[in-house]
Every structure is written in C-alpha cells, then in structure tokens.
Design a protein around this motif. Structure first.
Motif, mmCIF file in Angstrom:
data_model
loop_
_atom_site.group_PDB
_atom_site.id
_atom_site.type_symbol
_atom_site.label_atom_id
_atom_site.label_comp_id
_atom_site.label_asym_id
_atom_site.label_seq_id
_atom_site.Cartn_x
_atom_site.Cartn_y
_atom_site.Cartn_z
ATOM 1 N N ALA A 197 -4.554 2.498 9.821
ATOM 2 C CA ALA A 197 -4.667 4.086 10.075
ATOM 3 C C ALA A 197 -3.592 4.758 9.881
ATOM 4 O O ALA A 197 -3.412 5.787 9.337
ATOM 5 C CB ALA A 197 -5.391 4.143 11.448
ATOM 6 N N LEU A 198 -2.361 4.036 10.375
ATOM 7 C CA LEU A 198 -1.132 4.730 10.504
ATOM 8 C C LEU A 198 -0.605 4.857 8.868
ATOM 9 O O LEU A 198 -0.300 5.982 8.575
ATOM 10 C CB LEU A 198 -0.195 3.834 11.110
ATOM 11 N N LEU A 199 -0.664 3.832 8.155
ATOM 12 C CA LEU A 199 -0.265 3.848 6.768
ATOM 13 C C LEU A 199 -0.984 5.082 5.803
ATOM 14 O O LEU A 199 -0.560 5.587 5.034
ATOM 15 C CB LEU A 199 0.018 2.773 5.875
ATOM 16 N N ARG A 200 -2.390 4.864 6.230
ATOM 17 C CA ARG A 200 -3.374 5.983 5.411
ATOM 18 C C ARG A 200 -3.012 7.361 5.644
ATOM 19 O O ARG A 200 -3.029 8.254 5.068
ATOM 20 C CB ARG A 200 -4.505 5.299 5.438
ATOM 21 N N SER A 201 -2.653 7.647 6.889
ATOM 22 C CA SER A 201 -2.510 8.981 7.656
ATOM 23 C C SER A 201 -1.169 9.531 6.825
ATOM 24 O O SER A 201 -1.170 10.545 6.640
ATOM 25 C CB SER A 201 -2.508 8.897 9.021
ATOM 26 N N GLN A 202 -0.247 8.533 6.868
ATOM 27 C CA GLN A 202 1.001 9.022 6.214
ATOM 28 C C GLN A 202 0.734 9.173 4.672
ATOM 29 O O GLN A 202 1.597 10.196 4.183
ATOM 30 C CB GLN A 202 2.157 8.033 6.381
ATOM 31 N N ALA B 222 0.590 -1.312 0.045
ATOM 32 C CA ALA B 222 -0.127 -0.116 -0.073
ATOM 33 C C ALA B 222 0.942 1.134 0.046
ATOM 34 O O ALA B 222 0.335 2.399 -0.434
ATOM 35 C CB ALA B 222 -0.905 -0.053 1.287
ATOM 36 N N LEU B 223 2.086 1.121 0.313
ATOM 37 C CA LEU B 223 3.086 2.305 0.560
ATOM 38 C C LEU B 223 3.816 2.396 -0.932
ATOM 39 O O LEU B 223 4.703 3.277 -1.149
ATOM 40 C CB LEU B 223 4.174 2.104 1.503
#
Length: 493
Positions: free
Chosen positions: A467-472, A207-208
């Motif tokens: 939530a962490l990766l989407r926020s980044q 996803a990143l």
C-alpha cells in the motif's frame, strides 16, 4: 486525511526464556557470519568507479548486497528482540508518563487498525489548547546516549559523533535490550516493525522503476547495510562491548528496527551550546499526521516539548498534529507513509545544462543570477499550475539562443520575471519551453512499469509495504497527470 507513522536447521543455541537473553550463535556459525559481514562492508565502502555506473550496474550491485543481507538474516534468525503486545503496554506506559511528569490532557491512546496506535480526544478540545507537555528528562536524546553505557564508544567513534540519527538508533536499541533502562515502558510500546523502505524486497524496488524515489530508497538500504556491518565488527571485536546488552542482540533486523524507529519518530530540540540535538519524545510521537498548522514548540524555560491542538477536536475524534511542510517523497522515505492530500507535495525532475552546450557559460551565468543551479532537481507541483517557478525559469533559459540570453542578462531585476508564467520571453522561446516540458513529462510518465489505473487497481485491498509504494506512485502520477493536462493546453494554443 490522517496518516500513520508504522523451516531450516537452526544456527543457534536455543534459550528457554526471555530473561536468559538472546540465542547464541555456534562458534563456527559466528565465523561464517563474520565473513559475510566483512563482504558487505567491503561492497558498501568500495571506491566508486571513475565512470558513472549504468542503472543496470547499480541495480545488479544492489541485488548482490541484498542477497548477502538475506544470508545474514537467515543466520541471525534465531536471535530475536523481545516482543511485547502493544495494547498491553498502554497502561504501564501511561503510569510511566505520570512518573516522568509528562502531561497528557484530553487525549487517550487507542488502536486505529492499519494506522496503528494513535491518540483520541476524550473531550472537546479547542484550537491552541495545551494537550501534551513532555519535559526533556523523559526524552531519549543524543545527550542521554552519551551518558549511557555506549558513551565511551560514542566519544571515540567519528560516525557516532557526527551522525546524530545513527547515534540515536544505536542508543534506542541499546536501551531496548537493557533490563535497567529507564525508558522501557515507552520502548515496549513501540511497533515491532515499520512500513519503511528498509523492509522492501527486490519486487518492491522494481515496482518503483521510473520513480525518483527509487535511487534514494536503494541508497538508504545500502547505507543501513554499511552501518550494520560497521557496528557489527566493532561490537564483536571490542573488549569493552563484551558486557554491553546490545552486543548479543545486534542483528541486521534489530538495527533496521532501531533505525526505522528513529527515522519515523525523531525531532530536533534545542541543546545548550549547540545547534540542537535529535530526540524521541514519548506521548507526543503517538499522534498521527494531518494537514494543518504546526502546533509544537519547545519551551527552553524548562517545561520541554509543548503540543497544542492545531484545530478544534470533538470528543471521540482522532487527535492529530501537522508534522511539517514536506513533499510525499520525504514522508515516503523517512516516515513510512504518504499523504494524498499533501498541499506541499512535489515531483523532482532532474535537468542540467550540458557542458558541451556552446552557450553553457551564458546560460549558467543567467541561472546563477536567479539563484538557480546549472543542473539539479526542479519541481512539478500539484494543481492547476504544476510548473514551479524554478522549473519554468530553468527551461526558458535552457531553450534560449544567444540573442535572447544577451537580452535577459542585461537587467538582473527584469530577469527575475522569467520565473513567472506571464513573462513575455518571445514566441520562439515560449513555444520551445512548453514543447520541451510536455515531452519531458510524457517520457517520465512512460518510464513507469504500471499505469495510474493499474496502480489504483493494485491499491485496492493492498496493505503494509504494498500500500505504501502504490500510494507514492499514485501521488507522483497525479502530479504528472496535472502537468500533462496543463502542458497540452499550452502547446495547443
């Protein structure tokens, strides 16, 4: 904005109660595990190829290491660290703080749900008021690590001697499983897991794609896999380690937890005769982050860590501190959160002058006169002026012809003007600069597998690592959106 820091057949003999220690692997299973660990160590330490691997090759290698680690975790699954309900540990922790002469004034530990445990003001606090004082004797430090039962290993191991964070992680794990540790009330209050990239699955990494943090997150996992395999071999083969509490508890999951604990909570404090040492600071590290001013200092006169109120707080309000002026990619990789309101955020763009460029020497020389590298990461920043001075100057020089380079290299002081938007570099260079950056930002935006709107939708209801990766990703794409809007206005003038 306030953000936080946080079915198969068994391979082990079961232990009936916590005091009896961890589950023990069967000898045959231990042998199978050691073979896999050796494979991980070889993969993580092999000499890099002469030619730089392609992204596809690097991803394939990461997946192989990840699969081996998953096999290790499956074998080790019955060897669990003792778990303690966090809220039940608050009272013993507060009593322990008093015993250690830690001063906590005007705040209390409370549960903030998704943010985890934090501090709440019990009364109104004035800006600059002293809230927390932690003497050095209450801290877990590199110095206390050397005085622990791991001291002999630290003294002879080059990694532990030169990597304070690794030394501290091993020390934290060693104390957590030691029944005689003086820090148990503090350690029992720590989270049992963290929202750091070390807990990512391949889907999270995928996803990143397109994000500059992907490579760093993959390297971080590889480093921890290498360290785990390295220390596993030492702890299983060293005669001295047979009596150490850490030996039977040392698993990949346990080491990942210890590394995440240190990574998300460490701070550097002064050390006599040295440049400082890393430390965990009980009570102080319960405060969550908020944009503001840095209000923590170390009193070398003997009082230890002093934490002041960075602003006025009303009774009932969450008490926060400002961690530091860092971009979100660093918070994401090392602290397990992002701050959407981060005024110090930035997005790195990798650029470089080709060695085959016929004007390479002239461009490199002019860049050097401005203190800029010939290749590296240059920053986009949030806001109305998203092109950082370094990025602007590099791109202008990158787009110059020989006549322009000759003109600007004559006057070093005048050349510093290249870092400012209002500098007159001529229409040709200026147009090329904005066109190049506009194209680059467009390419970076299209490299992500999801759009900003899709990330916002996926963020709704997301929690933990998702939530962490989407926020980044949203933080990065907001910067790119600002840059695209700005560059469109520059290229259409």
């Amino acid at each position: 904005m306030v953000v936080s820091t946080m079915g198969k057949k068994s391979n082990a003999k079961k232990v009936s109660n916590r005091s009896a220690g961890p589950a023990k692997l069967l000898p045959q299973t231990r042998g199978e595990l050691t073979v896999i660990v050796d494979n991980v160590f070889k993969r993580c330490t092999k000499v890099p190829p002469a030619t730089t691997p392609s992204p596809a090759q690097e991803w394939a290698e990461h997946l192989e290491i990840y699969k081996l680690i998953e096999k290790i975790r499956e074998i080790e699954k019955d060897i669990q660290l003792p778990q303690y309900p966090r809220l039940e540990q608050v009272t013993p922790f507060m009593m322990w703080l008093k015993e250690k002469n830690v001063t906590v004034s005007g705040v209390e530990v409370v549960d903030y749900g998704p943010l985890g445990l934090g501090l709440r003001a019990c009364r109104d606090l004035k800006q600059g008021e002293e809230v927390i004082v932690v003497p050095k004797e209450a801290m877990i430090t590199e110095e206390t690590a050397r005085k622990s039962y791991l001291g002999p290993l630290i003294e002879r191991d080059p990694i532990l001697q030169h990597m304070g964070n690794v030394c501290l992680a091993l020390h934290v794990l060693g104390e957590y499983v030691s029944p005689n540790s003086p820090w148990l009330p503090y350690l029992h209050l720590l989270p049992s897991s963290y929202t750091t990239t070390l807990y990512f699955t391949p889907d999270h990494y995928q996803a990143l794609k397109g994000s500059p943090v992907l490579d760093e997150a993959v390297k971080q996992f590889r480093n921890i896999a290498r360290q785990y395999s390295y220390f596993y071999r030492i702890l299983q083969s060293s005669p001295d380690a047979k009596s150490w509490p850490i030996r039977d508890y040392f698993t990949f999951d346990a080491y990942r937890w210890a590394v995440s604990t240190v990574m998300t909570r460490q701070n550097r404090i002064p050390m006599e005769g040295g440049s400082g040492q890393l430390a965990l600071i009980p009570a102080w590290d319960m405060a969550n982050h908020e944009q503001g001013i840095y209000s923590t200092a170390f009193d070398e006169g003997g009082r230890g860590c002093l934490c002041l109120a960075q602003r006025g707080f009303s009774a009932g309000e969450q008490f926060t501190i400002h961690y530091s002026q860092r971009p979100n990619n660093e918070f994401f990789l090392h602290s397990g959160f992002t701050d959407p309101d981060n005024k110090n955020d930035s997005l790195p763009i990798k650029l470089g002058v080709s060695k085959n460029d016929p004007l390479n020497q002239e461009k490199v020389a002019l860049l050097a006169s401005l203190g800029l590298p010939a290749s590296g990461s240059f920053m986009l920043v949030p806001g109305l002026h998203p092109i950082s001075p370094g990025l602007l100057a590099f791109t202008r020089i990158f787009c110059m012809d020989k006549d322009s380079l000759d003109k600007w290299k004559e006057d070093g002081e005048k050349a510093r003007g290249l870092m400012h938007e209002d500098c007159d570099v001529g229409t040709t260079v200026e147009d090329k600069t904005w066109a190049f950056l506009h194209t680059r930002v467009s390419l970076l935006t299209r490299a992500y597998p999801t759009t900003m709107q899709e990330d916002e939708t996926l963020m709704e209801g997301a929690s933990g690592l998702d939530a962490l990766l989407r926020s980044q990703l949203l933080c990065e794409k907001r910067i790119l959106k600002d840059a695209a809007t700005y560059l469109t206005s520059r290229t259409t003038k």
